[in-house]
Motif scaffolding. Structure first.
Motif, PDB file in Angstrom:
ATOM      1  N   VAL A 172      18.116 -87.042  26.926  1.00 36.30           N
ATOM      2  CA  VAL A 172      18.353 -87.496  25.365  1.00 36.30           C
ATOM      3  C   VAL A 172      18.161 -88.889  25.289  1.00 36.30           C
ATOM      4  O   VAL A 172      18.497 -89.651  26.196  1.00 36.30           O
ATOM      5  N   THR A 173      17.296 -89.172  24.081  1.00 32.12           N
ATOM      6  CA  THR A 173      17.269 -90.656  23.842  1.00 32.12           C
ATOM      7  C   THR A 173      18.576 -91.123  23.141  1.00 32.12           C
ATOM      8  O   THR A 173      19.245 -90.788  22.358  1.00 32.12           O
ATOM      9  N   HIS A 174      18.843 -92.535  23.652  1.00 28.10           N
ATOM     10  CA  HIS A 174      20.052 -93.087  22.948  1.00 28.10           C
ATOM     11  C   HIS A 174      19.813 -93.521  21.695  1.00 28.10           C
ATOM     12  O   HIS A 174      20.491 -93.290  20.571  1.00 28.10           O
ATOM     13  N   VAL A 175      18.485 -93.807  21.234  1.00 29.86           N
ATOM     14  CA  VAL A 175      18.083 -94.306  19.939  1.00 29.86           C
ATOM     15  C   VAL A 175      16.557 -93.741  19.658  1.00 29.86           C
ATOM     16  O   VAL A 175      15.782 -94.161  20.782  1.00 29.86           O
ATOM     17  N   SER A 176      16.246 -93.313  18.561  1.00 29.51           N
ATOM     18  CA  SER A 176      14.810 -92.655  18.278  1.00 29.51           C
ATOM     19  C   SER A 176      14.124 -93.890  17.923  1.00 29.51           C
ATOM     20  O   SER A 176      14.266 -94.512  17.338  1.00 29.51           O
ATOM     21  N   ASN A 177      12.952 -93.881  18.868  1.00 33.80           N
ATOM     22  CA  ASN A 177      11.932 -94.882  18.488  1.00 33.80           C
ATOM     23  C   ASN A 177      11.046 -94.730  17.362  1.00 33.80           C
ATOM     24  O   ASN A 177      10.599 -95.594  16.757  1.00 33.80           O
ATOM     25  N   VAL A 178      11.337 -93.305  16.768  1.00 30.45           N
ATOM     26  CA  VAL A 178      10.547 -93.203  15.420  1.00 30.45           C
ATOM     27  C   VAL A 178      11.320 -93.017  14.317  1.00 30.45           C
ATOM     28  O   VAL A 178      11.191 -93.772  12.967  1.00 30.45           O
ATOM     29  N   LEU A 179      12.625 -92.383  14.353  1.00 29.36           N
ATOM     30  CA  LEU A 179      13.639 -92.192  13.347  1.00 29.36           C
ATOM     31  C   LEU A 179      14.471 -93.466  13.029  1.00 29.36           C
ATOM     32  O   LEU A 179      15.349 -93.701  12.159  1.00 29.36           O
ATOM     33  N   GLY A 180      14.832 -93.977  14.342  1.00 26.92           N
ATOM     34  CA  GLY A 180      16.025 -95.014  14.372  1.00 26.92           C
ATOM     35  C   GLY A 180      17.162 -94.297  14.722  1.00 26.92           C
ATOM     36  O   GLY A 180      18.386 -95.030  14.718  1.00 26.92           O
ATOM     37  N   THR A 181      17.433 -93.118  14.831  1.00 23.59           N
ATOM     38  CA  THR A 181      18.566 -92.324  14.849  1.00 23.59           C
ATOM     39  C   THR A 181      19.222 -92.804  16.214  1.00 23.59           C
ATOM     40  O   THR A 181      18.873 -92.686  17.215  1.00 23.59           O
ATOM     41  N   VAL A 182      20.648 -93.084  16.007  1.00 24.73           N
ATOM     42  CA  VAL A 182      21.523 -93.369  17.089  1.00 24.73           C
ATOM     43  C   VAL A 182      22.323 -92.104  17.507  1.00 24.73           C
ATOM     44  O   VAL A 182      23.249 -91.708  16.650  1.00 24.73           O
ATOM     45  N   ASN A 183      21.938 -91.585  18.588  1.00 26.29           N
ATOM     46  CA  ASN A 183      22.577 -90.326  18.919  1.00 26.29           C
ATOM     47  C   ASN A 183      24.183 -90.822  19.509  1.00 26.29           C
ATOM     48  O   ASN A 183      24.150 -91.809  20.320  1.00 26.29           O
ATOM     49  N   PRO A 184      25.089 -89.822  19.137  1.00 31.92           N
ATOM     50  CA  PRO A 184      26.366 -90.034  19.874  1.00 31.92           C
ATOM     51  C   PRO A 184      26.433 -89.736  21.514  1.00 31.92           C
ATOM     52  O   PRO A 184      26.836 -88.781  21.843  1.00 31.92           O
ATOM     53  N   VAL A 185      25.740 -90.529  22.313  1.00 33.81           N
ATOM     54  CA  VAL A 185      25.356 -90.171  23.624  1.00 33.81           C
ATOM     55  C   VAL A 185      26.781 -89.803  24.366  1.00 33.81           C
ATOM     56  O   VAL A 185      26.602 -89.390  25.308  1.00 33.81           O
ATOM     57  N   ARG A 186      27.712 -90.828  24.320  1.00 38.34           N
ATOM     58  CA  ARG A 186      29.087 -90.776  24.707  1.00 38.34           C
ATOM     59  C   ARG A 186      29.540 -89.045  24.580  1.00 38.34           C
ATOM     60  O   ARG A 186      29.985 -88.572  25.774  1.00 38.34           O
ATOM     61  N   ASP A 187      29.585 -88.784  23.433  1.00 35.61           N
ATOM     62  CA  ASP A 187      30.001 -87.432  23.213  1.00 35.61           C
ATOM     63  C   ASP A 187      29.332 -86.359  23.912  1.00 35.61           C
ATOM     64  O   ASP A 187      29.667 -85.382  24.495  1.00 35.61           O
ATOM     65  N   ILE A 188      27.957 -86.437  23.870  1.00 35.13           N
ATOM     66  CA  ILE A 188      27.063 -85.490  24.424  1.00 35.13           C
ATOM     67  C   ILE A 188      27.072 -85.374  25.839  1.00 35.13           C
ATOM     68  O   ILE A 188      27.179 -84.223  26.430  1.00 35.13           O
ATOM     69  N   CYS A 189      27.327 -86.627  26.605  1.00 36.84           N
ATOM     70  CA  CYS A 189      27.461 -86.515  28.117  1.00 36.84           C
ATOM     71  C   CYS A 189      28.755 -86.038  28.328  1.00 36.84           C
ATOM     72  O   CYS A 189      28.704 -85.342  29.542  1.00 36.84           O
ATOM     73  N   ARG A 190      29.615 -86.210  27.579  1.00 33.62           N
ATOM     74  CA  ARG A 190      30.979 -85.662  28.014  1.00 33.62           C
ATOM     75  C   ARG A 190      30.957 -84.075  27.733  1.00 33.62           C
ATOM     76  O   ARG A 190      31.386 -83.596  28.883  1.00 33.62           O
ATOM     77  N   GLN A 191      30.330 -83.441  26.844  1.00 31.93           N
ATOM     78  CA  GLN A 191      29.993 -82.119  26.821  1.00 31.93           C
ATOM     79  C   GLN A 191      29.199 -81.752  28.005  1.00 31.93           C
ATOM     80  O   GLN A 191      29.442 -80.644  28.450  1.00 31.93           O
ATOM     81  N   ALA A 192      28.123 -82.456  28.391  1.00 32.70           N
ATOM     82  CA  ALA A 192      27.560 -81.945  29.516  1.00 32.70           C
ATOM     83  C   ALA A 192      28.176 -81.964  30.635  1.00 32.70           C
ATOM     84  O   ALA A 192      27.805 -80.940  31.495  1.00 32.70           O
ATOM     85  N   ARG A 193      28.873 -83.101  30.824  1.00 29.53           N
ATOM     86  CA  ARG A 193      29.623 -83.205  32.129  1.00 29.53           C
ATOM     87  C   ARG A 193      30.569 -82.011  32.258  1.00 29.53           C
ATOM     88  O   ARG A 193      30.978 -81.544  33.459  1.00 29.53           O
ATOM     89  N   LYS A 194      31.306 -81.489  31.136  1.00 30.50           N
ATOM     90  CA  LYS A 194      32.455 -80.393  31.303  1.00 30.50           C
ATOM     91  C   LYS A 194      31.714 -79.399  31.994  1.00 30.50           C
ATOM     92  O   LYS A 194      32.250 -78.349  32.504  1.00 30.50           O
ATOM     93  N   ARG A 195      30.371 -79.068  31.614  1.00 32.62           N
ATOM     94  CA  ARG A 195      29.574 -77.960  31.978  1.00 32.62           C
ATOM     95  C   ARG A 195      28.924 -78.033  33.404  1.00 32.62           C
ATOM     96  O   ARG A 195      28.003 -77.269  33.666  1.00 32.62           O
TER      97      ARG A 195
END
Length: 408
Positions: A172-195
């Motif tokens: 997953v990208t932290h920040v999109s190079n096209v849209l500028g979207t800042v992804n909630p990577v901390r929450d995303i990584c927490r959910q992935a780590r649980k699994r």
């Protein structure tokens, strides 16, 4: 400077290239998402290395070799502090593309097998898609895609639903190079780590523009590119958890990544050095260390705040410009705006803007799947940095209105 008000006009004076003209017009550089401009401090540091200290690292006991090694490893330390990670977990490499390929070939390729899956998002740069496709082709794994909504935000509910038992890796990208979207990577990584899912975060567009605490994000791998953060090209880094680095085989073989070589076998160096075969871009990394010093002196929180002001101003001006379509209005955005003018091709638009001295990017931005999502072959992209000004945005809008009349 980091603790008080920043004189942005004075900061701008640090960048020699911003003083030049293009086609007889003052340069308005709005392509920092592609590569950041370099302050004189970085340029002078690289020049000084070649003039006064040029030698290879880790191979000589003479004075120049010691000086080069000390400066090179000091740059690793500066970058580690900038990211809030351990220096001995930071692999220095040519950039994010190399870093992600290192993970693909050294972590994923030996582990994945038929029935396994890799999750990527719709907004990824090709550098965080193609390596995983190559791994999937060679291992029999499959690729799953996390989608975005109409604003360019990740559909987190759909993403988390994809994270089933067969998924072994999430990219997953932290920040999109096209849209500028800042992804909630901390929450995303927490959910992935649980699994039990390993996470790879592309930090190319985050590192130049916002304070980073990679340790707090909780990912397994984090990749950055130096030339986007005021450093020289051909520089970057991969941070990885120590247990991964110790378990991964070398990606490249050669000098400096070994302890001993015999014809009946080789003993590899400890990480991160076992992933750093051959002569590195020594001057480039020493320059990157100077860039880290420069950004840190300004303060990444100050840089982020400045760029958010520029983003808000530019978005408002574009919204009031007839015929402009903006792609991506995420809840949290970095200072990137992708846009089109109705009826005009992106390349024509960028070419004519260049004649007005305005440098924007046009094309698919190494994000074909994202262009397909929006149903367009290409967009123009204006990307801002702390050295840009409100006057430059006004000049950009004036040029855009002039070009729109020419095209339509």
């Amino acid at each position: 400077m980091a603790g008080g008000a920043v004189d942005w006009a004075r900061v701008r004076e640090d960048f020699p290239v911003l003083k030049r003209q293009v086609h007889g017009k003052p340069l308005v550089y709005l392509d920092s998402a592609n590569t950041g401009q370099k302050p004189a401090r970085v340029i002078d540091t690289v020049d000084d290395f070649f003039r006064n200290h040029n030698a290879n690292v880790s191979r000589a006991v003479h004075a120049l070799g010691s000086e080069a090694t000390e400066a090179y490893e000091a740059a690793r330390g500066k970058l580690a502090k900038f990211l809030n990670v351990r220096a001995d977990e930071l692999v220095l490499c040519s950039g994010t593309t190399f870093a992600i390929n290192l993970v693909a070939y050294s972590w994923a390729l030996p582990r994945l097998q038929p029935g396994d899956a890799i999750v990527v998002t719709r907004m990824e740069h090709h550098a965080n898609i193609v390596p995983w496709q190559l791994v999937a082709q060679r291992t029999g794994a499959t690729i799953k895609v996390a989608e975005i909504d109409e604003n360019g935000d990740l559909d987190l509910e759909q993403l988390y639903a994809l994270l089933t038992a067969e998924v072994k890796l999430l990219a997953v990208t932290h920040v999109s190079n096209v849209l500028g979207t800042v992804n909630p990577v901390r929450d995303i990584c927490r959910q992935a780590r649980k699994r039990g899912i390993v996470t790879v975060v592309d930090g190319s567009q985050a590192a130049p523009h916002r304070p980073l605490d990679v340790a707090a994000i909780g990912c397994d791998f984090y990749a950055i590119t130096g030339h986007k953060m005021a450093g020289p090209t051909g520089t970057g880094a991969l941070w990885a958890r120590r247990e991964h680095l110790d378990a991964m085989p070398p990606f490249l073989g050669g000098g400096e990544m070994i302890k001993q070589v015999r014809f009946d076998g080789t003993v590899f160096n400890d990480a991160p050095h076992k992933f750093e075969a051959g002569t590195p871009n020594i001057a480039g990394f020493i320059g990157l260390g100077a860039a880290v010093d420069y950004l840190s002196a300004i303060g990444m929180a100050n840089i982020e705040a400045r760029e958010q002001e520029l983003l808000a101003y530019a978005t408002d001006r574009l919204d009031r410009t007839e015929g402009v379509r903006i792609f991506g209005r995420a809840r949290e955005k970095a200072a990137v705006i992708s846009f089109l003018i109705e009826g005009a091709h992106a390349h024509d638009l960028a070419t004519l803007l260049d004649l007005e001295g305005v440098a924007v990017r046009s094309g698919h931005h190494c994000a074909h799947p994202l262009m397909q999502h929006f149903g367009v072959p290409a967009t123009c992209r204006a990307s801002f940095a702390f050295y840009n000004t409100f006057d430059e945005i006004d000049a950009f809008i004036a040029a855009l209105e002039k070009v729109r009349k020419l095209l339509l």
